[in-house]
Design a protein around this motif. Sequence first.
Motif, PDB file in Angstrom:
ATOM      1  N   THR A  22       0.859  -1.186   0.000  1.00 33.08           N
ATOM      2  CA  THR A  22       0.000   0.000   0.000  1.00 33.08           C
ATOM      3  C   THR A  22       0.895   1.234   0.000  1.00 33.08           C
ATOM      4  OG1 THR A  22      -1.821  -1.076   1.186  1.00 33.08           O
ATOM      5  CG2 THR A  22      -1.695   1.328   1.314  1.00 33.08           C
ATOM      6  N   ILE A  23       0.605   2.160  -0.891  1.00 30.49           N
ATOM      7  CA  ILE A  23       1.364   3.413  -0.960  1.00 30.49           C
ATOM      8  C   ILE A  23       0.419   4.588  -0.795  1.00 30.49           C
ATOM      9  CG2 ILE A  23       2.849   4.891  -2.364  1.00 30.49           C
ATOM     10  CD1 ILE A  23       3.819   2.414  -3.821  1.00 30.49           C
ATOM     11  N   VAL A  24       0.746   5.481   0.121  1.00 32.35           N
ATOM     12  CA  VAL A  24       0.037   6.754   0.270  1.00 32.35           C
ATOM     13  C   VAL A  24       1.014   7.859  -0.092  1.00 32.35           C
ATOM     14  CG1 VAL A  24      -1.092   8.331   1.870  1.00 32.35           C
ATOM     15  CG2 VAL A  24      -1.557   5.886   2.007  1.00 32.35           C
ATOM     16  N   ALA A  25       0.587   8.757  -0.950  1.00 38.85           N
ATOM     17  CA  ALA A  25       1.481   9.780  -1.495  1.00 38.85           C
ATOM     18  C   ALA A  25       1.043  11.172  -1.085  1.00 38.85           C
ATOM     19  CB  ALA A  25       1.534   9.682  -3.020  1.00 38.85           C
ATOM     20  N   CYS A  26       2.013  12.057  -1.006  1.00 30.62           N
ATOM     21  CA  CYS A  26       1.747  13.482  -0.839  1.00 30.62           C
ATOM     22  C   CYS A  26       2.693  14.243  -1.751  1.00 30.62           C
ATOM     23  CB  CYS A  26       1.936  13.933   0.608  1.00 30.62           C
ATOM     24  SG  CYS A  26       1.710  15.726   0.813  1.00 30.62           S
ATOM     25  N   ILE A  27       2.134  15.045  -2.637  1.00 24.36           N
ATOM     26  CA  ILE A  27       2.913  15.849  -3.566  1.00 24.36           C
ATOM     27  C   ILE A  27       2.777  17.312  -3.158  1.00 24.36           C
ATOM     28  CG2 ILE A  27       3.304  16.466  -5.969  1.00 24.36           C
ATOM     29  CD1 ILE A  27       3.723  13.503  -5.408  1.00 24.36           C
ATOM     30  N   ALA A  28       3.894  17.929  -2.827  1.00 20.87           N
ATOM     31  CA  ALA A  28       3.902  19.353  -2.473  1.00 20.87           C
ATOM     32  C   ALA A  28       4.405  20.135  -3.669  1.00 20.87           C
ATOM     33  CB  ALA A  28       4.811  19.585  -1.259  1.00 20.87           C
ATOM     34  N   SER A  29       3.597  21.071  -4.126  1.00 22.23           N
ATOM     35  CA  SER A  29       3.921  21.768  -5.368  1.00 22.23           C
ATOM     36  C   SER A  29       3.643  23.255  -5.258  1.00 22.23           C
ATOM     37  CB  SER A  29       3.085  21.194  -6.517  1.00 22.23           C
ATOM     38  OG  SER A  29       3.257  21.946  -7.698  1.00 22.23           O
ATOM     39  N   ALA A  30       4.425  24.027  -6.000  1.00 21.04           N
ATOM     40  CA  ALA A  30       4.145  25.453  -6.121  1.00 21.04           C
ATOM     41  C   ALA A  30       2.795  25.641  -6.795  1.00 21.04           C
ATOM     42  CB  ALA A  30       5.242  26.125  -6.946  1.00 21.04           C
ATOM     43  N   GLY A  31       2.076  26.698  -6.410  1.00 27.29           N
ATOM     44  CA  GLY A  31       0.799  26.998  -7.037  1.00 27.29           C
ATOM     45  C   GLY A  31      -0.364  26.892  -6.071  1.00 27.29           C
ATOM     46  N   VAL A  32      -1.515  27.314  -6.536  1.00 23.79           N
ATOM     47  CA  VAL A  32      -2.733  27.291  -5.736  1.00 23.79           C
ATOM     48  C   VAL A  32      -3.393  25.925  -5.881  1.00 23.79           C
ATOM     49  CG1 VAL A  32      -4.990  28.342  -5.366  1.00 23.79           C
ATOM     50  CG2 VAL A  32      -3.056  29.765  -6.067  1.00 23.79           C
ATOM     51  N   VAL A  33      -3.606  25.243  -4.767  1.00 25.07           N
ATOM     52  CA  VAL A  33      -4.199  23.905  -4.776  1.00 25.07           C
ATOM     53  C   VAL A  33      -5.714  24.014  -4.627  1.00 25.07           C
ATOM     54  CG1 VAL A  33      -4.298  21.661  -3.626  1.00 25.07           C
ATOM     55  CG2 VAL A  33      -2.113  22.889  -3.797  1.00 25.07           C
ATOM     56  N   THR A  34      -6.437  23.443  -5.570  1.00 19.64           N
ATOM     57  CA  THR A  34      -7.900  23.366  -5.489  1.00 19.64           C
ATOM     58  C   THR A  34      -8.328  22.000  -5.976  1.00 19.64           C
ATOM     59  OG1 THR A  34      -8.123  24.329  -7.711  1.00 19.64           O
ATOM     60  CG2 THR A  34      -8.276  25.842  -5.852  1.00 19.64           C
ATOM     61  N   HIS A  35      -9.316  21.396  -5.279  1.00 21.25           N
ATOM     62  CA  HIS A  35      -9.863  20.096  -5.667  1.00 21.25           C
ATOM     63  C   HIS A  35      -8.764  19.038  -5.825  1.00 21.25           C
ATOM     64  CE1 HIS A  35     -13.575  22.278  -6.175  1.00 21.25           C
ATOM     65  NE2 HIS A  35     -13.053  23.024  -7.124  1.00 21.25           N
ATOM     66  N   ASN A  36      -7.784  19.095  -4.920  1.00 21.62           N
ATOM     67  CA  ASN A  36      -6.683  18.114  -4.899  1.00 21.62           C
ATOM     68  C   ASN A  36      -5.869  18.115  -6.186  1.00 21.62           C
ATOM     69  OD1 ASN A  36      -5.248  16.246  -3.299  1.00 21.62           O
ATOM     70  ND2 ASN A  36      -6.161  14.529  -4.376  1.00 21.62           N
ATOM     71  N   GLN A  37      -5.714  19.281  -6.777  1.00 20.07           N
ATOM     72  CA  GLN A  37      -4.869  19.405  -7.948  1.00 20.07           C
ATOM     73  C   GLN A  37      -4.261  20.803  -7.991  1.00 20.07           C
ATOM     74  OE1 GLN A  37      -7.702  18.566 -11.111  1.00 20.07           O
ATOM     75  NE2 GLN A  37      -8.034  20.742 -11.488  1.00 20.07           N
ATOM     76  N   VAL A  38      -3.196  20.931  -8.762  1.00 16.03           N
ATOM     77  CA  VAL A  38      -2.492  22.199  -8.846  1.00 16.03           C
ATOM     78  C   VAL A  38      -1.926  22.356 -10.250  1.00 16.03           C
ATOM     79  CG1 VAL A  38      -0.289  21.203  -8.080  1.00 16.03           C
ATOM     80  CG2 VAL A  38      -0.708  23.641  -7.726  1.00 16.03           C
ATOM     81  N   ARG A  39      -1.831  23.574 -10.691  1.00 20.10           N
ATOM     82  CA  ARG A  39      -1.182  23.874 -11.963  1.00 20.10           C
ATOM     83  C   ARG A  39       0.039  24.745 -11.696  1.00 20.10           C
ATOM     84  NH1 ARG A  39      -3.616  22.279 -16.541  1.00 20.10           N
ATOM     85  NH2 ARG A  39      -5.810  21.634 -16.426  1.00 20.10           N
ATOM     86  N   LEU A  40       1.159  24.381 -12.272  1.00 24.91           N
ATOM     87  CA  LEU A  40       2.399  25.108 -12.065  1.00 24.91           C
ATOM     88  C   LEU A  40       2.504  26.240 -13.078  1.00 24.91           C
ATOM     89  CD1 LEU A  40       2.946  22.263 -10.699  1.00 24.91           C
ATOM     90  CD2 LEU A  40       5.362  22.780 -11.058  1.00 24.91           C
ATOM     91  N   THR A  41       2.353  27.465 -12.595  1.00 27.11           N
ATOM     92  CA  THR A  41       2.375  28.613 -13.501  1.00 27.11           C
ATOM     93  C   THR A  41       3.742  28.790 -14.149  1.00 27.11           C
ATOM     94  OG1 THR A  41       2.884  30.057 -11.618  1.00 27.11           O
ATOM     95  CG2 THR A  41       0.576  29.819 -12.229  1.00 27.11           C
ATOM     96  N   ASN A  42       4.806  28.332 -13.482  1.00 27.26           N
ATOM     97  CA  ASN A  42       6.154  28.460 -14.045  1.00 27.26           C
ATOM     98  C   ASN A  42       6.475  27.353 -15.046  1.00 27.26           C
ATOM     99  OD1 ASN A  42       6.758  30.763 -12.576  1.00 27.26           O
ATOM    100  ND2 ASN A  42       7.559  29.624 -10.839  1.00 27.26           N
ATOM    101  N   LEU A  43       5.538  26.404 -15.229  1.00 21.89           N
ATOM    102  CA  LEU A  43       5.743  25.302 -16.183  1.00 21.89           C
ATOM    103  C   LEU A  43       4.538  25.172 -17.109  1.00 21.89           C
ATOM    104  CD1 LEU A  43       7.425  22.406 -14.142  1.00 21.89           C
ATOM    105  CD2 LEU A  43       8.356  23.590 -16.130  1.00 21.89           C
ATOM    106  N   GLN A  44       4.180  26.272 -17.743  1.00 22.21           N
ATOM    107  CA  GLN A  44       3.087  26.293 -18.716  1.00 22.21           C
ATOM    108  C   GLN A  44       1.798  25.684 -18.153  1.00 22.21           C
ATOM    109  OE1 GLN A  44       4.153  24.896 -22.682  1.00 22.21           O
ATOM    110  NE2 GLN A  44       6.298  25.303 -22.299  1.00 22.21           N
TER     111      GLN A  44
END
Length: 486
Positions: free
Chosen positions: A99-121
């Motif tokens: 069993t794997i549980v993941a956490c991804i920390a990313s630059a950007g505004v997180v909404t609905h468990n997703q994020v878009r990186l403005t510095n990467l198109q």
Amino acid sequence: MPLSSSTSNNTNEEAEVYLLTGDIGGTNSRMSLYALNQPAEPALVVKTYRNATDIPQARLTDDSVFLDYVVKPFCNYCQDQVPALQGNNDNPPPLSNVTIVACIASAGVVTHNQVRLTNLQNMLICGNLIQNHGSAATPLSARIVKCLIINDFVAQGYGCLTLQPHEVRQLYGPKDAMETIFNNTSNEPLGPKVCVGAGTGLGECYLTQSVHDNKGGGGGAYSCFPSEGGHVEFPPLNDLEVELFAYLSQKLASKGRISVERVVSGKGLANVYEFLAHKFPECCDPQLHAEFLHAGDQQGRVVAVEAQRDASSLCRRAMSILMSAYGCEVGSAAIKWIPTGGLFVTGGLTPKNLHFMEGMHSDFMIAYVNKGRVSHLLERVPLFAVLTEDLGNRGAHQAALMAYESWSAASHDPSSSSSSPAAAVAGSRRLSSLGAAGGGGSTKKNNKDAATSVSSSSSLLVTFLTTAAAAAVGSIVATVLMNRRK
């Protein structure tokens, strides 16, 4: 070996639980794998992916690009590196009980468990896609049952709670701050904490402390909240910076607005040097300038290295402008939040350029303390330069642990409402060795009651403000009419 868990469907075998974390910036994606019972360092497996070379630039707009070119390859790499995940010629890899549980920390505004990186198109990182990618999965990535996406500076904030005295350098504030912040034995709350850090971009977050801990005393656990403070306006402080502002406004077609991140970041350092080279071409070193022009996303590094080497260069002048703007923004954070629990300057720029920040005569500190009538407030704020660069990874590890606790509880209780990404954190905020977030999740009834209370309070506030505004306008009109009659 990973910690065994009773969550396995196979009663004859115990599940092997791993935590997968990602610390995603504009330049690098640092992925790590841990056993559940393992501390944040060292990880079982660590691998860093260069976003510019490991992720096809032509596919940055595809929804699955991060999954396809970072998550899956990393899972394959983990299988090669961890003996417990490997099979042999006669047996397939023993993954059915993993069993794997993941956490991804990313630059950007997180909404609905997703994020878009403005510095990467606007590249998409979607937790729900990572945990539900079905037949497209690699053998190990198919074992990801939960993937939580958090803001990278939320991770940095939680990471600050793990710092030890030898990992920081105090720049300003109370003389007893090191003892108070890192060896607090009293039950008194320390006050808010703030984290500001420049790297590829400029991030900010703040942490607040609950009034009571789990035992009913003072000084409870900290909860971290995201901020997009790095996108506030850049304030020019002298004539040269006014020209810099105009140059960047024209270059970026920003219609008279420049965010402070355009100056205070790795890319910001490149922007400042580019401006100085344009204004003072006679001062350019041709060889250095050619290296700069061909450095791609490493232009800031070229400038920083030269700034350290040659005190008379344009690169040193660019660093001076950046440090002044950096100190100004950190000082602004200090007077906005008054973080008596500590103001931590993190990010990749800090440990690499610490000597440009230390001392009351540095450009950073001169700008930091220059806050006019409220400058005295800064004497109450412990200011620390953070010397380590792994805070994001530490914080993501803690958030992954919290998400696992929530998922594990929900898997044993089908009626649990903690299946959403937000509930994964809120429902599992159990005090831990990192002192992350405190308090458990609320029931649906409590959420409804709380929402009703907030809505009612908001309505009263709007009514009050509207009435007050109308009264103020009426007073002004009456005054004008009286003056005309006179």
